[in-house]
Write a protein that holds these residues in place. Structure first.
Motif, short mmCIF file in Angstrom:
data_model
loop_
_atom_site.label_atom_id
_atom_site.label_comp_id
_atom_site.label_asym_id
_atom_site.label_seq_id
_atom_site.Cartn_x
_atom_site.Cartn_y
_atom_site.Cartn_z
N TYR A 31 0.85 -1.20 0.00
CA TYR A 31 0.00 0.00 0.00
C TYR A 31 0.88 1.25 0.00
N SER A 61 -7.03 7.97 10.40
CA SER A 61 -6.77 6.94 9.38
C SER A 61 -5.71 7.41 8.38
N ASP A 81 -4.76 5.72 13.72
CA ASP A 81 -5.14 4.72 12.72
C ASP A 81 -5.38 3.40 13.44
N THR A 124 -8.67 10.96 4.65
CA THR A 124 -8.66 10.70 3.21
C THR A 124 -8.77 9.21 2.92
C1 LIG Z 1 -7.48 3.06 2.32
S1 LIG Z 1 -6.52 3.43 3.73
C2 LIG Z 1 -6.30 5.19 3.55
C3 LIG Z 1 -4.98 5.66 4.08
C4 LIG Z 1 -4.63 7.11 3.79
N1 LIG Z 1 -5.49 8.03 4.50
C5 LIG Z 1 -4.63 7.42 2.29
O1 LIG Z 1 -5.32 8.34 1.87
O2 LIG Z 1 -3.91 6.74 1.55
C6 LIG Z 1 -7.70 3.33 5.06
C7 LIG Z 1 -7.09 3.48 6.43
O3 LIG Z 1 -8.16 3.54 7.39
C8 LIG Z 1 -7.77 2.84 8.56
N2 LIG Z 1 -8.98 2.47 9.31
C9 LIG Z 1 -9.89 1.54 8.97
N3 LIG Z 1 -10.85 1.44 9.92
C10 LIG Z 1 -10.54 2.34 10.87
C11 LIG Z 1 -11.14 2.73 12.10
N4 LIG Z 1 -12.25 2.15 12.52
N5 LIG Z 1 -10.56 3.70 12.84
C12 LIG Z 1 -9.41 4.30 12.40
N6 LIG Z 1 -8.79 3.97 11.25
C13 LIG Z 1 -9.34 3.02 10.50
C14 LIG Z 1 -6.99 1.67 8.02
O4 LIG Z 1 -6.17 1.07 9.01
C15 LIG Z 1 -6.21 2.29 6.88
O5 LIG Z 1 -4.96 2.77 7.31
#
Ligand SMILES: C[S@@+](CC[C@H](N)C(=O)[O-])C[C@H]1O[C@@H](n2cnc3c(N)ncnc32)[C@H](O)[C@@H]1O
Length: 213
Positions: A31, A61, A81, A124
């Protein structure tokens, strides 16, 4: 402006979060590489930057920390996160930039911060991975100060229902994400907002939502 449709939220929220968490643990490094190499992804998430105001900023996140590494030195920056591997990779990435941010592991539904403690919240490409949109949005609003702003970028079904954007959104939905019409959610949470299409034929959108006094 037309209407965007909503994906159904999962019946078992805990299982949904567990499964995504397993996937992020397996794919944190690819990722990280993907975010660095995919020019469109970077371009989309960097659109948040001009909207961030300090002094105190929270990114919810942050993933592997690409975005937070662009602005951490300018504000008192905090990040949270859910995925432990993402937190580890992001800390290393941030260390390389020489900037400082307080990065912790936790859930958007239970943020370990007092009410009204941030001037900006950044989120995001993550909201569509939360099983309960109302709960996540209310919790983010709680920690935002009055007149503070939530800068949110994510996929949605394009309001004008154009063919290309709708197909991109459908693909995203099939990958397991929950695409939401954010307007009613912001209104229910009493947040005023702007909505701008920033890519993928209107299926990637930038919202800046403000908490009224
Ligand atoms: C698709 S990634 C996006 C990462 C980054 N913000 C970007 O734009 O590339 C989604 C992120 O959301 C986090 N996430 C998922 N569920 C979550 C929750 N309930 N609370 C906090 N973070 C969460 C995941 O661990 C992951 O790092």
């Amino acid at each position: 402006m037309g209407i965007s449709r909503d994906s159904a939220e999962p019946k078992n929220a805990a299982q949904f979060t567990r499964e995504w968490d397993r996937a992020y643990t397996a794919f944190a490094r690819p990722y990280d590489l993907g975010v660095r190499l995919l020019p469109f992804w970077k371009t989309w998430i960097l659109r948040a930057l001009p909207h961030i105001v300090g002094p105190r900023v929270l990114e919810v996140s942050f993933g592997t920390g690409h975005l937070i590494s662009q602005y951490a030195g300018m504000f008192e920056t905090h990040g949270i996160d859910y995925n432990l591997k993402m937190v580890t990779v992001a800390r290393k990435n941030l260390l390389r930039t020489g900037m400082k941010a307080e990065l912790v592991n936790g859930n958007v539904e239970d943020l370990p911060y007092p009410d009204a403690s941030f001037d900006s919240l950044v989120n995001t490409m993550a909201f569509s991975g939360y099983p309960n949109g109302v709960r996540a949005l209310n919790e983010m609003k709680r920690v935002l100060r009055n007149n503070g702003r939530l800068i949110l970028i994510d996929f949605t079904f394009p309001p004008d229902q154009n063919w290309m954007g709708s197909n991109v959104a459908t693909l995203w939905e099939r990958s397991g994400d929950i695409l939401r019409d954010m307007g009613p959610l912001f209104r229910d949470c009493d947040l005023s907002y702007t909505d701008e299409s920033i890519g993928a034929w209107g299926s990637v959108r930038l919202y800046v939502a403000t908490k009224a006094t």
